[in-house]
Design a protein around this motif. Structure first.
Motif, PDB file in Angstrom:
ATOM      1  N   ASN A  47       0.856  -1.186   0.000  1.00  0.00           N
ATOM      2  CA  ASN A  47       0.000   0.000   0.000  1.00  0.00           C
ATOM      3  C   ASN A  47       0.891   1.234   0.000  1.00  0.00           C
ATOM      4  O   ASN A  47       1.543   1.545   0.999  1.00  0.00           O
ATOM      5  N   ILE A  48       0.949   1.924  -1.139  1.00  0.00           N
ATOM      6  CA  ILE A  48       1.803   3.113  -1.235  1.00  0.00           C
ATOM      7  C   ILE A  48       0.931   4.328  -1.559  1.00  0.00           C
ATOM      8  O   ILE A  48      -0.178   4.206  -2.100  1.00  0.00           O
ATOM      9  N   THR A  49       1.453   5.499  -1.199  1.00  0.00           N
ATOM     10  CA  THR A  49       0.762   6.771  -1.447  1.00  0.00           C
ATOM     11  C   THR A  49       1.585   7.580  -2.438  1.00  0.00           C
ATOM     12  O   THR A  49       2.768   7.863  -2.194  1.00  0.00           O
ATOM     13  N   VAL A  50       0.956   7.979  -3.555  1.00  0.00           N
ATOM     14  CA  VAL A  50       1.616   8.780  -4.581  1.00  0.00           C
ATOM     15  C   VAL A  50       1.168  10.228  -4.415  1.00  0.00           C
ATOM     16  O   VAL A  50      -0.034  10.512  -4.260  1.00  0.00           O
ATOM     17  N   ASP A  98       2.942  25.982  -8.571  1.00  0.00           N
ATOM     18  CA  ASP A  98       2.449  26.340  -7.240  1.00  0.00           C
ATOM     19  C   ASP A  98       2.599  25.107  -6.345  1.00  0.00           C
ATOM     20  O   ASP A  98       1.774  24.199  -6.377  1.00  0.00           O
ATOM     21  N   LEU A  99       3.692  25.099  -5.554  1.00  0.00           N
ATOM     22  CA  LEU A  99       4.002  23.911  -4.758  1.00  0.00           C
ATOM     23  C   LEU A  99       3.005  23.659  -3.647  1.00  0.00           C
ATOM     24  O   LEU A  99       2.993  22.576  -3.067  1.00  0.00           O
ATOM     25  N   SER A 100       2.160  24.640  -3.343  1.00  0.00           N
ATOM     26  CA  SER A 100       1.166  24.431  -2.292  1.00  0.00           C
ATOM     27  C   SER A 100      -0.015  23.596  -2.777  1.00  0.00           C
ATOM     28  O   SER A 100      -0.794  23.095  -1.960  1.00  0.00           O
ATOM     29  N   GLN A 101      -0.157  23.463  -4.106  1.00  0.00           N
ATOM     30  CA  GLN A 101      -1.238  22.667  -4.660  1.00  0.00           C
ATOM     31  C   GLN A 101      -0.766  21.222  -4.794  1.00  0.00           C
ATOM     32  O   GLN A 101       0.059  20.900  -5.642  1.00  0.00           O
ATOM     33  N   VAL A 102      -1.279  20.351  -3.885  1.00  0.00           N
ATOM     34  CA  VAL A 102      -0.818  18.962  -3.800  1.00  0.00           C
ATOM     35  C   VAL A 102      -2.023  18.053  -3.791  1.00  0.00           C
ATOM     36  O   VAL A 102      -3.057  18.349  -3.170  1.00  0.00           O
ATOM     37  N   GLY A 103      -1.903  16.935  -4.487  1.00  0.00           N
ATOM     38  CA  GLY A 103      -2.926  15.891  -4.471  1.00  0.00           C
ATOM     39  C   GLY A 103      -2.292  14.542  -4.187  1.00  0.00           C
ATOM     40  O   GLY A 103      -1.130  14.307  -4.538  1.00  0.00           O
ATOM     41  N   THR A 104      -3.027  13.652  -3.525  1.00  0.00           N
ATOM     42  CA  THR A 104      -2.510  12.325  -3.173  1.00  0.00           C
ATOM     43  C   THR A 104      -3.485  11.257  -3.635  1.00  0.00           C
ATOM     44  O   THR A 104      -4.690  11.493  -3.755  1.00  0.00           O
ATOM     45  N   VAL A 105      -2.944  10.063  -3.847  1.00  0.00           N
ATOM     46  CA  VAL A 105      -3.762   8.920  -4.230  1.00  0.00           C
ATOM     47  C   VAL A 105      -3.100   7.659  -3.655  1.00  0.00           C
ATOM     48  O   VAL A 105      -1.881   7.569  -3.585  1.00  0.00           O
ATOM     49  N   VAL A 106      -3.913   6.696  -3.196  1.00  0.00           N
ATOM     50  CA  VAL A 106      -3.422   5.440  -2.642  1.00  0.00           C
ATOM     51  C   VAL A 106      -3.399   4.398  -3.760  1.00  0.00           C
ATOM     52  O   VAL A 106      -4.387   4.205  -4.473  1.00  0.00           O
ATOM     53  N   VAL A 107      -2.267   3.739  -3.885  1.00  0.00           N
ATOM     54  CA  VAL A 107      -2.088   2.709  -4.907  1.00  0.00           C
ATOM     55  C   VAL A 107      -1.861   1.374  -4.192  1.00  0.00           C
ATOM     56  O   VAL A 107      -0.942   1.247  -3.381  1.00  0.00           O
ATOM     57  N   LEU A 108      -2.697   0.385  -4.507  1.00  0.00           N
ATOM     58  CA  LEU A 108      -2.565  -0.961  -3.956  1.00  0.00           C
ATOM     59  C   LEU A 108      -1.900  -1.853  -4.995  1.00  0.00           C
ATOM     60  O   LEU A 108      -2.383  -1.952  -6.133  1.00  0.00           O
ATOM     61  N   ILE A 109      -0.802  -2.509  -4.594  1.00  0.00           N
ATOM     62  CA  ILE A 109      -0.054  -3.376  -5.505  1.00  0.00           C
ATOM     63  C   ILE A 109      -0.100  -4.784  -4.930  1.00  0.00           C
ATOM     64  O   ILE A 109       0.436  -5.041  -3.852  1.00  0.00           O
ATOM     65  N   SER A 110      -0.765  -5.696  -5.628  1.00  0.00           N
ATOM     66  CA  SER A 110      -0.878  -7.089  -5.196  1.00  0.00           C
ATOM     67  C   SER A 110       0.229  -7.912  -5.841  1.00  0.00           C
ATOM     68  O   SER A 110       0.520  -7.755  -7.035  1.00  0.00           O
ATOM     69  N   VAL A 111       0.828  -8.786  -5.051  1.00  0.00           N
ATOM     70  CA  VAL A 111       1.918  -9.635  -5.515  1.00  0.00           C
ATOM     71  C   VAL A 111       1.336 -11.002  -5.854  1.00  0.00           C
ATOM     72  O   VAL A 111       0.756 -11.670  -4.983  1.00  0.00           O
ATOM     73  N   THR A 112       1.455 -11.412  -7.090  1.00  0.00           N
ATOM     74  CA  THR A 112       0.965 -12.730  -7.492  1.00  0.00           C
ATOM     75  C   THR A 112       1.968 -13.800  -7.094  1.00  0.00           C
ATOM     76  O   THR A 112       3.178 -13.550  -6.985  1.00  0.00           O
ATOM     77  N   ASP A 113       1.473 -14.993  -6.836  1.00  0.00           N
ATOM     78  CA  ASP A 113       2.306 -16.083  -6.332  1.00  0.00           C
ATOM     79  C   ASP A 113       2.865 -16.911  -7.471  1.00  0.00           C
ATOM     80  O   ASP A 113       2.199 -17.160  -8.473  1.00  0.00           O
ATOM     81  N   VAL A 114       4.107 -17.315  -7.303  1.00  0.00           N
ATOM     82  CA  VAL A 114       4.742 -18.292  -8.182  1.00  0.00           C
ATOM     83  C   VAL A 114       5.285 -19.400  -7.304  1.00  0.00           C
ATOM     84  O   VAL A 114       5.574 -19.199  -6.105  1.00  0.00           O
TER      85      VAL A 114
END
Length: 377
Positions: A54-57, A64-80
């Motif tokens: 679970n990472i946040t981008v 304008d550095l004061s204008q910031v947006g965030t989004v959560v990215v879920l990365i699932s690891v597939t099994d081998v």
């Protein structure tokens, strides 16, 4: 892995720069291109350690550095299938010398940390080619377990006390992985009821099933713990005693107690108690009974010392102190001082010889020639 994108809805349409919040990816598994938003891996991922990341981008306007947006990215690891199966337990197996063929010595099971195929895991147990002609055989139970069975009798502990049985376990994954696990079997001497008495190089078992070696080891461990506890308690008491001694010394040192009441002199037995100097923060209440008891003890002590001095013939005469408050009359005797009287020797003394010594003693001769009783120059 993937990519993210963002845009500025304002008329300025400022360019966007991307970054990953450091707290969401402490081990730095991923990195992101600051211009395109493309997410890549920095190091290999292991599903057995972490299934979902679970990472946040963070997207920031460059104008304008004061204008910031965030989004959560879920990365699932597939099994081998990258982990081979292994024994489920650390087996400690033993068998009696007089065991008969067909006896089940141990039932083996396996585990595989990889994600199972549809329908679950399917493990295959088999002995290596070198172990096929051993005293034991392996029987698959078709439920992901296998039984180790006595194939022939005739064990002698004095000839060989330990057998090592290599077992190959393979899974049904794609690709299929396998591992070789070694089962250690100890030969024991047993009684007629099958109770084990002696195993592995003369380790005798007691009535509760503990070997003599284990009993000795347990005794040594308990003795060591006892010594450690005694040492710890001794050091703690010693340290506590030193601290208490220092506190008592500090109580007496550099403490000033002011008393506004004048004492009654040496005869005042109820004077100020010096224990107050040692315990400034504690109130010592002395009752009249305690004071009388202390006086009685002091009187007995003095009486005992007087009796010892009276009956000791070798002791020197005791010192005595007399205080006189009445002034006596004059004495009829003359003064004993020699300041106002002249001896016959002084009256007959002549100092004429001083002139015979020369001019250096002239002044001294002049001083003494006019004294009464001095010789005439």
């Amino acid at each position: 892995v993937g990519s993210v994108s963002a845009q500025d809805p304002d008329m300025s349409n400022s360019p966007i720069r991307y970054s990953i919040e450091s707290r969401s990816d402490l081990e730095r598994f991923f990195s992101i291109d600051s211009l395109s938003g493309l997410i890549r891996t920095n190091r290999p991922l292991d599903r057995e350690e972490c299934v979902v990341h679970n990472i946040t981008v963070i997207a920031t306007e460059t104008m304008d550095l004061s204008q910031v947006g965030t989004v959560v990215v879920l990365i699932s690891v597939t099994d081998v299938n990258d982990n081979a199966p292994r024994f489920a337990l650390d087996y400690q197996t033993s068998v009696c010398e007089n065991a008969r063929p067909g006896k089940v010595v141990e039932t083996l099971s396996a585990v595989d940390p990889d994600e199972p195929e549809p329908g679950g895991h399917h493990f295959l147990f088999q002995l290596t080619a070198d172990a096929a002609a051993n005293h034991f055989m392996l029987r698959d139970n078709n439920d992901n377990t296998a039984s180790v069975v006595m194939q022939q009798a005739g064990f002698l502990q004095r000839d060989k006390s330990v057998y090592f049985l290599p077992v190959v376990i393979s899974d049904g994954g794609r690709p299929s992985l396998s591992s070789t696990n070694t089962l250690t079997i100890t030969i024991c001497s047993c009684n007629l009821q099958g109770r084990r008495l002696r195993c592995r190089h003369g380790a005798t078992l007691d009535s509760d099933g503990l070997s003599t070696t284990s009993t000795v080891g347990l005794t040594c461990m308990l003795s060591f713990l006892g010594i450690v506890m005694v040492t710890t308690v001794t050091r703690w008491r010693r340290k506590r005693g030193e601290t208490r001694t220092m506190d008592e010394e500090q109580d007496v040192r550099e403490n000033i107690v002011r008393c506004d009441n004048e004492g009654g002199g040496e005869e005042d037995t109820g004077a100020f108690d010096m224990l107050t100097l040692r315990h400034l923060n504690q109130m010592n209440f002395i009752t009249p009974t305690d004071s009388r008891l202390r006086n009685k003890l002091l009187q007995e002590f003095i009486r005992d010392r007087l009796l010892e001095a009276d009956h000791d013939l070798t002791a020197p005469p005791p010192d005595s102190l007399h205080t006189y408050t009445i002034e006596g009359g004059d004495s009829a005797a003359d003064s004993l001082s020699s300041l106002d009287s002249l001896t016959s020797l002084e009256s007959e003394q002549s100092y004429t010889f001083l002139r015979e010594w020369g001019s250096r003693f002239k002044k001294l001769a002049e001083l003494y020639e006019h004294r009464p009783g001095a010789g005439v120059a």
